[in-house]
Design a protein around this motif. Sequence first.
Motif, PDB file in Angstrom:
ATOM      1  N   SER B 141     -25.980 -28.898  31.387  1.00  0.00           N
ATOM      2  CA  SER B 141     -27.040 -28.686  32.740  1.00  0.00           C
ATOM      3  C   SER B 141     -26.696 -27.282  33.538  1.00  0.00           C
ATOM      4  CB  SER B 141     -27.223 -29.736  33.798  1.00  0.00           C
ATOM      5  OG  SER B 141     -27.159 -31.395  32.806  1.00  0.00           O
ATOM      6  N   ASP B 173     -20.599 -31.798  43.790  1.00  0.00           N
ATOM      7  CA  ASP B 173     -21.536 -30.727  43.897  1.00  0.00           C
ATOM      8  C   ASP B 173     -21.545 -29.478  43.848  1.00  0.00           C
ATOM      9  OD1 ASP B 173     -22.900 -33.247  45.591  1.00  0.00           O
ATOM     10  OD2 ASP B 173     -22.099 -31.989  47.825  1.00  0.00           O
ATOM     11  N   LEU B 225     -32.859 -31.022  33.037  1.00  0.00           N
ATOM     12  CA  LEU B 225     -32.227 -30.853  34.087  1.00  0.00           C
ATOM     13  C   LEU B 225     -32.041 -32.317  34.920  1.00  0.00           C
ATOM     14  CD1 LEU B 225     -29.222 -30.022  35.807  1.00  0.00           C
ATOM     15  CD2 LEU B 225     -30.987 -28.181  37.344  1.00  0.00           C
ATOM     16  N   CYS B 226     -33.446 -32.596  35.328  1.00  0.00           N
ATOM     17  CA  CYS B 226     -34.129 -33.682  35.848  1.00  0.00           C
ATOM     18  C   CYS B 226     -33.934 -35.189  34.988  1.00  0.00           C
ATOM     19  CB  CYS B 226     -35.471 -33.913  36.277  1.00  0.00           C
ATOM     20  SG  CYS B 226     -36.069 -32.556  37.059  1.00  0.00           S
ATOM     21  N   ILE B 229     -30.087 -35.918  35.471  1.00  0.00           N
ATOM     22  CA  ILE B 229     -29.815 -36.174  36.435  1.00  0.00           C
ATOM     23  C   ILE B 229     -30.439 -37.350  36.913  1.00  0.00           C
ATOM     24  CG2 ILE B 229     -29.973 -35.904  39.600  1.00  0.00           C
ATOM     25  CD1 ILE B 229     -27.824 -34.082  38.198  1.00  0.00           C
ATOM     26  N   ARG B 235     -28.470 -36.354  42.344  1.00  0.00           N
ATOM     27  CA  ARG B 235     -29.706 -35.862  42.666  1.00  0.00           C
ATOM     28  C   ARG B 235     -29.453 -33.952  42.496  1.00  0.00           C
ATOM     29  NH1 ARG B 235     -29.015 -34.652  49.856  1.00  0.00           N
ATOM     30  NH2 ARG B 235     -27.698 -34.547  48.927  1.00  0.00           N
ATOM     31  N   ILE B 236     -30.618 -34.200  42.096  1.00  0.00           N
ATOM     32  CA  ILE B 236     -31.020 -32.192  42.918  1.00  0.00           C
ATOM     33  C   ILE B 236     -32.135 -31.658  43.589  1.00  0.00           C
ATOM     34  CG2 ILE B 236     -32.788 -32.858  40.780  1.00  0.00           C
ATOM     35  CD1 ILE B 236     -32.519 -30.293  39.404  1.00  0.00           C
ATOM     36  N   GLU B 248     -33.770 -37.559  43.338  1.00  0.00           N
ATOM     37  CA  GLU B 248     -32.754 -38.735  42.863  1.00  0.00           C
ATOM     38  C   GLU B 248     -33.322 -39.836  43.155  1.00  0.00           C
ATOM     39  OE1 GLU B 248     -31.123 -39.008  47.044  1.00  0.00           O
ATOM     40  OE2 GLU B 248     -29.616 -39.624  46.276  1.00  0.00           O
ATOM     41  N   VAL B 268     -27.061 -29.446  42.329  1.00  0.00           N
ATOM     42  CA  VAL B 268     -26.770 -31.069  41.685  1.00  0.00           C
ATOM     43  C   VAL B 268     -25.705 -31.683  42.260  1.00  0.00           C
ATOM     44  CG1 VAL B 268     -27.992 -30.134  39.207  1.00  0.00           C
ATOM     45  CG2 VAL B 268     -25.591 -29.598  39.945  1.00  0.00           C
TER      46      VAL B 268
END
Lengths: 121, 290
Positions: B141, B173, B225-226, B229, B235-236, B248, B268
Motif C-alpha cells: 500500500s 500513521d 489502498l481503500c 484500509i 483510516r485513509i 474509515e 493512512v
Amino acid sequence: MRNNLELSIFKIVGSPLCVASGDGQKVYDRLAAALKEGWSVMLSFHNIATLTSAFLNAAIGQLYGQFNENQIRSLLKVQDIQPDDLALLKRVVETAKQYFKDPQKFDQAVRETLGGDSDDA
Amino acid sequence: MRFLLPEICHNQRGFEALVCLQAQTKDCLFDDIEIDMTTTTWFDADMCAAFGAILYRLGENVNTVKLKNIQPNVEKILSKNGFLSHYAREKIPDQWGTTIPYQRFDVKDDRYFADYIETELMHRSEMPTMSQGLLKRFRESVFEIFSNAVLHSRTEQGIFSCGQFFPKRQRLDFSVVDLGIGIRQNVKENTNLDLASEDAITWATEGRNTTKRGKIPGGLGLKLLCEFIDLNGGRIQIVSDDGYWQREKGKTITAHLSQSFPGTVVSVEINTSDTQSYVLSSELTEANIF
C-alpha cells in the motif's frame, strides 16, 4: 531453433521490490521483444517480495495494447508467483483488457460517476 | 511575515490549519517568514510531511523560514523524526523507536524510497509485531501511494513522507505528500470533467476510473489502498487542492477546505493489531491468468 525462454523478474529488476513503473517498463521491453518474435516466455516471479499495480501495469498490462489476448495467452506463462500476487496480477490483466478494448467504457464510467450512481470504492 | 500556527492534529482541522498557512504565504518571495508555534500545543508527527512540503515550497521561492516558540513536547517529537534538522536544530535519538523519519524524495528516487521503507518501517525491531500478511499488504500500500504520486502528480519539487507509531493505540500513521498538480486538475485534463476537488478525489477512488492515458493502463492503486484500509480497520485521508476526503470503517466523508493545498496528501492510519491473514481464497491458477 529454440523458441522459448525464461525471464526472471528478479534478474531484470535486480531487487525483490518490484514497485516502480520504470522497472516494470524494463520487464515489458523484454517481454514485448520476445512476443513480437513469436517466442514463448516463462516469466518467473521467483524471489519477488513486493509488487505494485504500477509495476504490473507497466510490465504486463501494457502488453494488451500491443498484442491480442490469444497471443498473450498462448505465448506468456508465469511461475513462482504467490497466490495474493497472482490475484493482483489478475486484476491488472482484467483492467488492462478493459482499458485497451474499449476506451469509451472508461469515459462511460466517468459519466456514471457524474450521475452519482457509483459507490463501490 | 508572521503566521501563528495552531495545533496540528491528524484530521480535517489539522489540514485546514496547514492550507491556511499555505494561503497566507504562497505569494511570498525573498521574504522572512516566521512561523510562531506558541499555540502549537500538539503536532501529529506524520503531519510533518504536509507541513514540510509547504515549507519546502516557500524555500524554493527563496524565502527564509524560521520556526519560533516551539513547545517542548512538539520540539521533542519533531527533533526525533528529523524534521527540525531541516530548520537548524539537531536530530535527537528516538529512544523508543516510534518515529518514521521525515524525508523528501525526488520522483526518480523509487529505489531510495524502497530502502527507506524497508529500513525505517519493515525491519525495525521497535515496530509492532504485525502478521506477515498485514506487513505485506501494508508495504504494498505504501508503495502504491508513492507510485501514484510519481505517475500522476507531475511534481517537480518532490515527494515528502513521514510517519509515527502509537504503541498504546496500536496504530501506525504514515503520510505521503506531493507538490504536484492535484487530483482535480489531473481529472480535468484527462477526462474533461470539472469536478469540485473533493468529488475529484471520490472519482479517483471509485470503480475503474483512472486519469491514466497512453500506453500503460492504470487506475488500481487507490482502489487497492481503500480495500486494504477497509479490511484492516484503519483510516485513509486524502487532501488535494481544496478537497478533503476520508474513509474509515467503510464510510466516506468529504469536505471542502477553505484554502488549497499545493498538491496531494495521502495519509493512512493502520491498525497494527490486525491479525487477518490476508490470504485470498481464490481459484486462480497460473494457467488461467491471461
